[in-house]
Structures are given as structure tokens and as C-alpha cells.
Scaffold this motif. Sequence first.
Motif, PDB file in Angstrom:
ATOM      1  N   PRO A 147      29.705  -7.391   5.288  1.00 56.54           N
ATOM      2  CA  PRO A 147      29.881  -6.008   5.896  1.00 56.54           C
ATOM      3  C   PRO A 147      28.164  -5.513   5.720  1.00 56.54           C
ATOM      4  N   LYS A 148      27.834  -5.445   4.330  1.00 54.72           N
ATOM      5  CA  LYS A 148      26.830  -4.880   4.291  1.00 54.72           C
ATOM      6  C   LYS A 148      25.093  -5.461   3.689  1.00 54.72           C
ATOM      7  N   ILE A 149      25.046  -7.112   4.598  1.00 48.32           N
ATOM      8  CA  ILE A 149      24.264  -7.850   4.147  1.00 48.32           C
ATOM      9  C   ILE A 149      23.408  -8.177   5.202  1.00 48.32           C
ATOM     10  N   ARG A 150      22.242  -7.758   5.774  1.00 47.99           N
ATOM     11  CA  ARG A 150      22.084  -8.604   6.978  1.00 47.99           C
ATOM     12  C   ARG A 150      20.637  -9.099   6.684  1.00 47.99           C
ATOM     13  N   VAL A 151      20.512 -10.058   7.608  1.00 52.35           N
ATOM     14  CA  VAL A 151      19.728 -11.218   7.034  1.00 52.35           C
ATOM     15  C   VAL A 151      17.848 -10.976   8.320  1.00 52.35           C
ATOM     16  N   VAL A 152      16.717 -10.908   7.516  1.00 51.28           N
ATOM     17  CA  VAL A 152      16.284 -10.866   8.383  1.00 51.28           C
ATOM     18  C   VAL A 152      15.132 -11.452   8.220  1.00 51.28           C
ATOM     19  N   THR A 153      14.301 -11.705   8.655  1.00 51.92           N
ATOM     20  CA  THR A 153      12.472 -12.016   8.612  1.00 51.92           C
ATOM     21  C   THR A 153      11.738 -11.820   8.945  1.00 51.92           C
ATOM     22  N   TYR A 154      10.351 -11.868   7.940  1.00 48.71           N
ATOM     23  CA  TYR A 154       9.184 -10.952   8.494  1.00 48.71           C
ATOM     24  C   TYR A 154       8.408 -12.009   7.445  1.00 48.71           C
ATOM     25  N   GLN A 155       7.073 -11.305   8.323  1.00 44.63           N
ATOM     26  CA  GLN A 155       5.162 -11.541   7.647  1.00 44.63           C
ATOM     27  C   GLN A 155       4.511 -10.576   6.729  1.00 44.63           C
ATOM     28  N   GLY A 156       3.615 -11.343   5.924  1.00 44.90           N
ATOM     29  CA  GLY A 156       3.222  -9.802   6.089  1.00 44.90           C
ATOM     30  C   GLY A 156       3.825  -9.602   3.990  1.00 44.90           C
ATOM     31  N   LEU A 157       2.912  -8.070   4.328  1.00 45.94           N
ATOM     32  CA  LEU A 157       3.408  -7.988   3.213  1.00 45.94           C
ATOM     33  C   LEU A 157       4.707  -7.358   3.013  1.00 45.94           C
ATOM     34  N   THR A 158       5.377  -7.461   1.602  1.00 49.17           N
ATOM     35  CA  THR A 158       6.817  -6.814   1.365  1.00 49.17           C
ATOM     36  C   THR A 158       7.134  -5.914   1.595  1.00 49.17           C
ATOM     37  N   ALA A 159       5.861  -4.874   0.611  1.00 54.28           N
ATOM     38  CA  ALA A 159       6.333  -3.846   1.013  1.00 54.28           C
ATOM     39  C   ALA A 159       5.832  -2.417   2.022  1.00 54.28           C
ATOM     40  N   ALA A 160       4.886  -3.037   3.214  1.00 53.64           N
ATOM     41  CA  ALA A 160       4.419  -2.526   3.950  1.00 53.64           C
ATOM     42  C   ALA A 160       5.703  -2.995   5.403  1.00 53.64           C
ATOM     43  N   PHE A 161       6.558  -4.110   4.826  1.00 57.60           N
ATOM     44  CA  PHE A 161       7.725  -4.508   5.500  1.00 57.60           C
ATOM     45  C   PHE A 161       8.643  -3.650   5.099  1.00 57.60           C
ATOM     46  N   ALA A 162       8.998  -3.141   4.321  1.00 52.13           N
ATOM     47  CA  ALA A 162      10.035  -2.147   3.211  1.00 52.13           C
ATOM     48  C   ALA A 162       9.725  -0.815   4.022  1.00 52.13           C
ATOM     49  N   LYS A 163       8.406  -0.667   4.269  1.00 54.18           N
ATOM     50  CA  LYS A 163       8.088   0.937   4.146  1.00 54.18           C
ATOM     51  C   LYS A 163       8.143   1.146   5.738  1.00 54.18           C
ATOM     52  N   GLU A 164       7.777   0.113   6.411  1.00 50.10           N
ATOM     53  CA  GLU A 164       8.214   0.608   8.177  1.00 50.10           C
ATOM     54  C   GLU A 164       9.694   0.158   8.662  1.00 50.10           C
ATOM     55  N   ASN A 165      10.367  -0.217   6.924  1.00 51.10           N
ATOM     56  CA  ASN A 165      11.809   0.067   8.143  1.00 51.10           C
ATOM     57  C   ASN A 165      12.994   0.634   7.242  1.00 51.10           C
ATOM     58  N   ASN A 166      11.893   1.804   6.194  1.00 52.69           N
ATOM     59  CA  ASN A 166      12.482   2.937   5.543  1.00 52.69           C
ATOM     60  C   ASN A 166      13.593   2.906   4.510  1.00 52.69           C
ATOM     61  N   ILE A 167      12.748   1.709   3.699  1.00 55.53           N
ATOM     62  CA  ILE A 167      13.961   0.942   3.299  1.00 55.53           C
ATOM     63  C   ILE A 167      13.717   1.714   1.115  1.00 55.53           C
ATOM     64  N   GLN A 168      14.465   1.818   0.533  1.00 56.75           N
ATOM     65  CA  GLN A 168      13.783   2.511  -0.282  1.00 56.75           C
ATOM     66  C   GLN A 168      13.751   1.544  -1.818  1.00 56.75           C
ATOM     67  N   PHE A 169      14.705   0.503  -1.603  1.00 56.59           N
ATOM     68  CA  PHE A 169      14.184  -0.399  -3.124  1.00 56.59           C
ATOM     69  C   PHE A 169      14.178  -2.154  -2.473  1.00 56.59           C
ATOM     70  N   LEU A 170      13.217  -2.420  -3.545  1.00 58.31           N
ATOM     71  CA  LEU A 170      13.012  -3.706  -3.616  1.00 58.31           C
ATOM     72  C   LEU A 170      14.342  -4.459  -4.747  1.00 58.31           C
ATOM     73  N   LEU A 171      14.749  -5.594  -4.403  1.00 56.72           N
ATOM     74  CA  LEU A 171      15.864  -6.130  -5.595  1.00 56.72           C
ATOM     75  C   LEU A 171      14.981  -7.468  -6.018  1.00 56.72           C
ATOM     76  N   ARG A 172      15.131  -8.194  -7.704  1.00 58.99           N
ATOM     77  CA  ARG A 172      14.434  -9.203  -7.696  1.00 58.99           C
ATOM     78  C   ARG A 172      15.674  -9.459  -8.960  1.00 58.99           C
ATOM     79  N   GLY A 173      15.446 -10.701  -8.906  1.00 57.35           N
ATOM     80  CA  GLY A 173      15.884 -11.769 -10.008  1.00 57.35           C
ATOM     81  C   GLY A 173      15.858 -12.284 -10.914  1.00 57.35           C
ATOM     82  N   LEU A 174      15.546 -11.916 -12.373  1.00 57.96           N
ATOM     83  CA  LEU A 174      14.677 -12.348 -13.402  1.00 57.96           C
ATOM     84  C   LEU A 174      16.120 -12.915 -14.575  1.00 57.96           C
ATOM     85  N   ARG A 175      14.905 -14.489 -14.540  1.00 55.89           N
ATOM     86  CA  ARG A 175      15.771 -15.558 -15.367  1.00 55.89           C
ATOM     87  C   ARG A 175      15.028 -15.873 -16.888  1.00 55.89           C
ATOM     88  N   ASN A 176      13.519 -14.996 -16.857  1.00 55.84           N
ATOM     89  CA  ASN A 176      13.200 -15.619 -18.104  1.00 55.84           C
ATOM     90  C   ASN A 176      11.767 -14.635 -18.447  1.00 55.84           C
TER      91      ASN A 176
END
Length: 153
Positions: free
Chosen positions: A63-92
Motif C-alpha cells: 500500500p505504500k507504493i504508487r506508480v505514476v508517469t511524468y514528463q519534463g524535469l524530475t525535480a520540477a515534478f517532485a516540487k509540484e507534488n510536494n515530494i521531499q526525497f528522490l531515491l536512486r540506486g548506485l551500482r558502480n
Amino acid sequence: MAKIALFPGSFDPITLGHRDIIERALPLFDEILIAIGENSDKTYLFDLDQRVAWIKEVFAHEPKIRVVTYQGLTAAFAKENNIQFLLRGLRNPSDFEFEKSIAQANRQMESDLETVFLLTSARYSYISSSIVREVIRHGGDYKVFVPDSVRIA
Ligand code: ADP
């Protein structure tokens, strides 16, 4: 305030590496938005609806996961949706170099947006969507790299 993270990517297709990062991030956040970016300059192997459907199926019982689609800058999308954190994975190290520049640029644009990195689990660190696509194109056994819901007719 609820802690919401955005996990952006192409997910073309979602892999065991993506799933691992998302599952390990779940205890850190109240909600995770898996965000499929639509970039008109890119060509994808799988259409957007298919990529969304696979991810929704993988996390159908979370229940904690939602799937969305977006266009444009990730940072702008995060701001529009009041999101405070970006999550990224590091492989190497090359992921690190690339992600460092993006995270710093994002923070320059949106100073409240913090990027959180998780190191990939060793057993998945060689997996990339581009390798999986190559295996699929040549009829190889892609199933060992992706969650069970990713099935190609
Ligand atoms: P992009 O379109 O940005 O390349 P991807 O869909 O390939 O997006 O990846 C989205 C995120 O998932 C990125 O942070 C990437 O580093 C991470 N990721 C991709 N593959 C793996 C993996 N095997 N293990 C951990 N993280 C991964």
C-alpha cells in the motif's frame, strides 16, 4: 509531514535491481512514488502502459507504493507534488559520477529536494534494463533478471 520519495526511471523493463532498491527503501519512507519518465527523445522497447502494468503487479500488495508517469524535469515534478526525497540506486562508480551531477543540479534547482542513494545488493549489481532488453531482443532467458510479473508473450 509524511516522508514521500520519488523513484524515477524508465523501467524499460523493471528489473530485480529496481525491485531490490524499492523494497529496501520502504522502511525509510511513508510512501514511494515510482515515476516513469516519458522522454520524447528516447525510444523504448516497451510501451508506457505495459511498463506501468508490470510495476503495479510487482507491488500490488504494497500500500505504500504508487506508480505514476511524468514528463519534463524530475525535480520540477517532485516540487509540484510536494515530494521531499528522490531515491536512486548506485551500482558502480560510473553510476556514482552520473548520479552525483544530477543530484547536485537538482539541489541547485530545488534546494529542499534531497537525493537518497542506496547501494545495490551485490547479486543484482550487474543488472541493467539495457542488458535485459538486449537479452529479450535476441531471445535469451530474460526471466532470471526481472520480477515474475514481467512476462513477454
Ligand atoms: P534511467 O532511465 O534513469 O536509466 P533506470 O530505469 O535504468 O533509469 O533506473 C532507475 C534507477 O534504478 C536508477 O537510480 C538506477 O541507478 C537504478 N537501478 C537500475 N538498475 C539497478 C540495479 N541493478 N540495482 C540497483 N539499482 C538499479
